[in-house]
Design a protein around this motif. Sequence first.
Motif, PDB file in Angstrom:
ATOM      1  N   THR A 166     -11.728  41.987 -41.105  1.00 47.77           N
ATOM      2  CA  THR A 166     -12.795  42.751 -40.468  1.00 47.77           C
ATOM      3  C   THR A 166     -13.483  43.638 -41.502  1.00 47.77           C
ATOM      4  O   THR A 166     -12.822  44.312 -42.287  1.00 47.77           O
ATOM      5  N   GLU A 167     -14.811  43.637 -41.505  1.00 46.52           N
ATOM      6  CA  GLU A 167     -15.563  44.479 -42.429  1.00 46.52           C
ATOM      7  C   GLU A 167     -15.391  45.944 -42.053  1.00 46.52           C
ATOM      8  O   GLU A 167     -15.359  46.295 -40.869  1.00 46.52           O
ATOM      9  N   SER A 168     -15.281  46.800 -43.068  1.00 41.43           N
ATOM     10  CA  SER A 168     -15.077  48.225 -42.795  1.00 41.43           C
ATOM     11  C   SER A 168     -16.249  48.824 -42.016  1.00 41.43           C
ATOM     12  O   SER A 168     -16.062  49.748 -41.218  1.00 41.43           O
ATOM     13  N   THR A 169     -17.447  48.288 -42.226  1.00 45.39           N
ATOM     14  CA  THR A 169     -18.614  48.801 -41.509  1.00 45.39           C
ATOM     15  C   THR A 169     -18.604  48.414 -40.036  1.00 45.39           C
ATOM     16  O   THR A 169     -19.413  48.926 -39.258  1.00 45.39           O
ATOM     17  N   GLN A 170     -17.704  47.516 -39.646  1.00 46.77           N
ATOM     18  CA  GLN A 170     -17.587  47.091 -38.252  1.00 46.77           C
ATOM     19  C   GLN A 170     -16.466  47.823 -37.526  1.00 46.77           C
ATOM     20  O   GLN A 170     -16.047  47.392 -36.451  1.00 46.77           O
ATOM     21  N   ILE A 171     -15.975  48.897 -38.114  1.00 46.63           N
ATOM     22  CA  ILE A 171     -14.925  49.704 -37.496  1.00 46.63           C
ATOM     23  C   ILE A 171     -15.433  51.136 -37.368  1.00 46.63           C
ATOM     24  O   ILE A 171     -15.923  51.720 -38.329  1.00 46.63           O
ATOM     25  N   VAL A 172     -15.333  51.689 -36.169  1.00 46.92           N
ATOM     26  CA  VAL A 172     -15.747  53.065 -35.907  1.00 46.92           C
ATOM     27  C   VAL A 172     -14.521  53.860 -35.474  1.00 46.92           C
ATOM     28  O   VAL A 172     -13.795  53.454 -34.566  1.00 46.92           O
ATOM     29  N   VAL A 173     -14.285  54.972 -36.142  1.00 44.19           N
ATOM     30  CA  VAL A 173     -13.130  55.819 -35.849  1.00 44.19           C
ATOM     31  C   VAL A 173     -13.598  57.066 -35.104  1.00 44.19           C
ATOM     32  O   VAL A 173     -14.553  57.728 -35.526  1.00 44.19           O
ATOM     33  N   VAL A 174     -12.928  57.373 -33.994  1.00 40.61           N
ATOM     34  CA  VAL A 174     -13.231  58.572 -33.208  1.00 40.61           C
ATOM     35  C   VAL A 174     -12.016  59.491 -33.259  1.00 40.61           C
ATOM     36  O   VAL A 174     -10.900  59.076 -32.946  1.00 40.61           O
ATOM     37  N   ASP A 175     -12.233  60.729 -33.659  1.00 35.37           N
ATOM     38  CA  ASP A 175     -11.136  61.691 -33.737  1.00 35.37           C
ATOM     39  C   ASP A 175     -11.723  63.102 -33.750  1.00 35.37           C
ATOM     40  O   ASP A 175     -12.917  63.280 -34.020  1.00 35.37           O
ATOM     41  N   THR A 176     -10.860  64.088 -33.491  1.00 43.17           N
ATOM     42  CA  THR A 176     -11.298  65.478 -33.523  1.00 43.17           C
ATOM     43  C   THR A 176     -10.836  66.190 -34.781  1.00 43.17           C
ATOM     44  O   THR A 176     -11.236  67.332 -35.018  1.00 43.17           O
ATOM     45  N   ASP A 177     -10.009  65.541 -35.577  1.00 44.86           N
ATOM     46  CA  ASP A 177      -9.468  66.151 -36.781  1.00 44.86           C
ATOM     47  C   ASP A 177     -10.341  65.812 -37.988  1.00 44.86           C
ATOM     48  O   ASP A 177     -10.554  64.634 -38.301  1.00 44.86           O
ATOM     49  N   HIS A 178     -10.844  66.844 -38.665  1.00 48.81           N
ATOM     50  CA  HIS A 178     -11.753  66.619 -39.789  1.00 48.81           C
ATOM     51  C   HIS A 178     -11.064  65.901 -40.947  1.00 48.81           C
ATOM     52  O   HIS A 178     -11.667  65.028 -41.592  1.00 48.81           O
ATOM     53  N   GLU A 179      -9.823  66.245 -41.238  1.00 42.46           N
ATOM     54  CA  GLU A 179      -9.116  65.605 -42.347  1.00 42.46           C
ATOM     55  C   GLU A 179      -8.915  64.112 -42.080  1.00 42.46           C
ATOM     56  O   GLU A 179      -9.056  63.283 -42.989  1.00 42.46           O
ATOM     57  N   SER A 180      -8.592  63.778 -40.841  1.00 46.22           N
ATOM     58  CA  SER A 180      -8.429  62.362 -40.485  1.00 46.22           C
ATOM     59  C   SER A 180      -9.738  61.609 -40.631  1.00 46.22           C
ATOM     60  O   SER A 180      -9.776  60.472 -41.128  1.00 46.22           O
ATOM     61  N   LEU A 181     -10.827  62.239 -40.223  1.00 48.40           N
ATOM     62  CA  LEU A 181     -12.131  61.591 -40.337  1.00 48.40           C
ATOM     63  C   LEU A 181     -12.549  61.430 -41.789  1.00 48.40           C
ATOM     64  O   LEU A 181     -13.172  60.429 -42.160  1.00 48.40           O
ATOM     65  N   GLU A 182     -12.214  62.409 -42.637  1.00 45.28           N
ATOM     66  CA  GLU A 182     -12.514  62.284 -44.060  1.00 45.28           C
ATOM     67  C   GLU A 182     -11.740  61.121 -44.666  1.00 45.28           C
ATOM     68  O   GLU A 182     -12.264  60.377 -45.502  1.00 45.28           O
ATOM     69  N   ALA A 183     -10.479  60.965 -44.250  1.00 44.96           N
ATOM     70  CA  ALA A 183      -9.672  59.849 -44.745  1.00 44.96           C
ATOM     71  C   ALA A 183     -10.258  58.516 -44.294  1.00 44.96           C
ATOM     72  O   ALA A 183     -10.290  57.542 -45.062  1.00 44.96           O
ATOM     73  N   ALA A 184     -10.739  58.462 -43.059  1.00 50.11           N
ATOM     74  CA  ALA A 184     -11.361  57.229 -42.560  1.00 50.11           C
ATOM     75  C   ALA A 184     -12.661  56.940 -43.292  1.00 50.11           C
ATOM     76  O   ALA A 184     -12.948  55.791 -43.645  1.00 50.11           O
ATOM     77  N   SER A 185     -13.448  57.988 -43.526  1.00 50.43           N
ATOM     78  CA  SER A 185     -14.720  57.810 -44.235  1.00 50.43           C
ATOM     79  C   SER A 185     -14.485  57.330 -45.658  1.00 50.43           C
ATOM     80  O   SER A 185     -15.276  56.537 -46.196  1.00 50.43           O
ATOM     81  N   HIS A 193     -17.040  62.459 -34.809  1.00 48.79           N
ATOM     82  CA  HIS A 193     -16.220  63.629 -34.525  1.00 48.79           C
ATOM     83  C   HIS A 193     -16.361  64.000 -33.049  1.00 48.79           C
ATOM     84  O   HIS A 193     -17.450  64.323 -32.578  1.00 48.79           O
ATOM     85  N   GLY A 194     -15.261  63.925 -32.335  1.00 46.54           N
ATOM     86  CA  GLY A 194     -15.289  64.249 -30.910  1.00 46.54           C
ATOM     87  C   GLY A 194     -14.081  63.672 -30.209  1.00 46.54           C
ATOM     88  O   GLY A 194     -13.309  62.894 -30.774  1.00 46.54           O
ATOM     89  N   SER A 195     -13.909  64.055 -28.953  1.00 51.90           N
ATOM     90  CA  SER A 195     -12.778  63.586 -28.162  1.00 51.90           C
ATOM     91  C   SER A 195     -13.104  62.260 -27.496  1.00 51.90           C
ATOM     92  O   SER A 195     -14.184  62.095 -26.903  1.00 51.90           O
ATOM     93  N   GLY A 196     -12.171  61.326 -27.577  1.00 51.97           N
ATOM     94  CA  GLY A 196     -12.356  60.018 -26.947  1.00 51.97           C
ATOM     95  C   GLY A 196     -12.327  60.072 -25.441  1.00 51.97           C
ATOM     96  O   GLY A 196     -12.620  59.067 -24.778  1.00 51.97           O
ATOM     97  N   THR A 197     -11.987  61.223 -24.858  1.00 51.23           N
ATOM     98  CA  THR A 197     -12.020  61.361 -23.402  1.00 51.23           C
ATOM     99  C   THR A 197     -13.426  61.629 -22.884  1.00 51.23           C
ATOM    100  O   THR A 197     -13.659  61.561 -21.683  1.00 51.23           O
ATOM    101  N   ARG A 198     -14.358  61.926 -23.779  1.00 51.78           N
ATOM    102  CA  ARG A 198     -15.733  62.212 -23.385  1.00 51.78           C
ATOM    103  C   ARG A 198     -16.576  60.944 -23.454  1.00 51.78           C
ATOM    104  O   ARG A 198     -16.599  60.258 -24.477  1.00 51.78           O
ATOM    105  N   SER A 199     -17.280  60.668 -22.388  1.00 47.10           N
ATOM    106  CA  SER A 199     -18.075  59.445 -22.336  1.00 47.10           C
ATOM    107  C   SER A 199     -19.235  59.473 -23.329  1.00 47.10           C
ATOM    108  O   SER A 199     -19.591  58.433 -23.889  1.00 47.10           O
ATOM    109  N   ASP A 200     -19.829  60.656 -23.583  1.00 49.11           N
ATOM    110  CA  ASP A 200     -20.952  60.697 -24.519  1.00 49.11           C
ATOM    111  C   ASP A 200     -20.492  60.422 -25.944  1.00 49.11           C
ATOM    112  O   ASP A 200     -21.224  59.837 -26.746  1.00 49.11           O
ATOM    113  N   VAL A 201     -19.258  60.833 -26.270  1.00 51.33           N
ATOM    114  CA  VAL A 201     -18.709  60.540 -27.600  1.00 51.33           C
ATOM    115  C   VAL A 201     -18.490  59.046 -27.762  1.00 51.33           C
ATOM    116  O   VAL A 201     -18.820  58.455 -28.800  1.00 51.33           O
TER     117      VAL A 201
END
Length: 355
Positions: A166-185, A193-201
């Motif tokens: 799978t291409e990395s550009t075809q994966i989207v990571v949703v999380d509220t932790d900035h460090e985790s998102l930096e690692a994914a980026s 950045h946001g909670s997966g319980t929110r429909s708008d996120v």
Amino acid sequence: MIRLRRTTDDLDVKPGHALVGVLKIPTHTMSPIRAIVRRVIGASLALIATVLIVYFDREGYRDVNEDGLSLLDSIYYATVSLSTTGYGDITPASPSARLINVLVITPLRVLFLIVLVGTTLEVLTDRSRQALKIQSWRSKVRDHTVVIGYGTKGRSAVTALLGEGTESTQIVVVDTDHESLEAASAQGLVTVHGSGTRSDVLRLAGASRAKAIVVAANRDDTAVLVTLTARELAPKAQIVAAVREAENVHLLRQSGADSVVVSSETAGRLLGMATSTPSVVEMFEDLLTPDAGLAISEREVEAAEIGGSPRHLSDIVLGVVRGGRLYRVDAPEADAIESGDRLLYVRKVTPAGED
């Protein structure tokens, strides 16, 4: 059914420039030394161009000494002019020199100043570029995978996806932790950045157009709520969820999960097996590691294999997927391969760099 009215506070209806810092599209960063070198080169080119323009049109300039412009005078004038110092001892006198100052040297002066204050402008440019990337990505993203939660389970899921091609550009990571998102980026993944319980996120992550959604929340109750929200937005997506306790599996399935993985029981079984048959656990780990050794994979059947038995193939076939249902290789339904079937088999992985 009660539907809440969407407001302008919903992330998915905001323009791209308002989402910078929430939705991040990976970009290639430049080293500080290289950035400085590029700025110095740009400033030097602007200075050289100005020197040449003034020197070749030196008859149109007046010097207070009235002895004409030398090359050194041209360099001096270009330097003080581009830096907006302007002592006034050398001035354009002829109409052509003044016209060139207006049409050419003034834009070069602006370019020179842009290079000098490049750090501030680069930040603004990066934000504008990121906003354009966000708008472009939102309009084009289709059939991607959304991973909700980038803890241990989420990272392992992404590693497996990347290992399967799978291409990395075809994966989207949703999380509220900035460090985790930096690692994914840093892995080249799109992040939200946001909670997966929110429909708008989830809408911002493109869940409604996703091919698959991986729910890797840290809590079982959160996983249930995320799955409910994701299934409402994406009725046709393949939703895979992880839970800690087996007693919550039925809740995930009722919420819309197609597959549920019990992390605590799976780990417990492996721990128990490791006490008596550690080699079996090593083999399991090998099969679950997609980038080395052996790996479990799935492929379409070839025309020459139709009608034959999967047990007689050169590949080690574990099962046959037919109509979205998995039949083990020893099941009666898997005795003969049919057109449209897919084979679940063990393949040998060649590490990168080896033939």
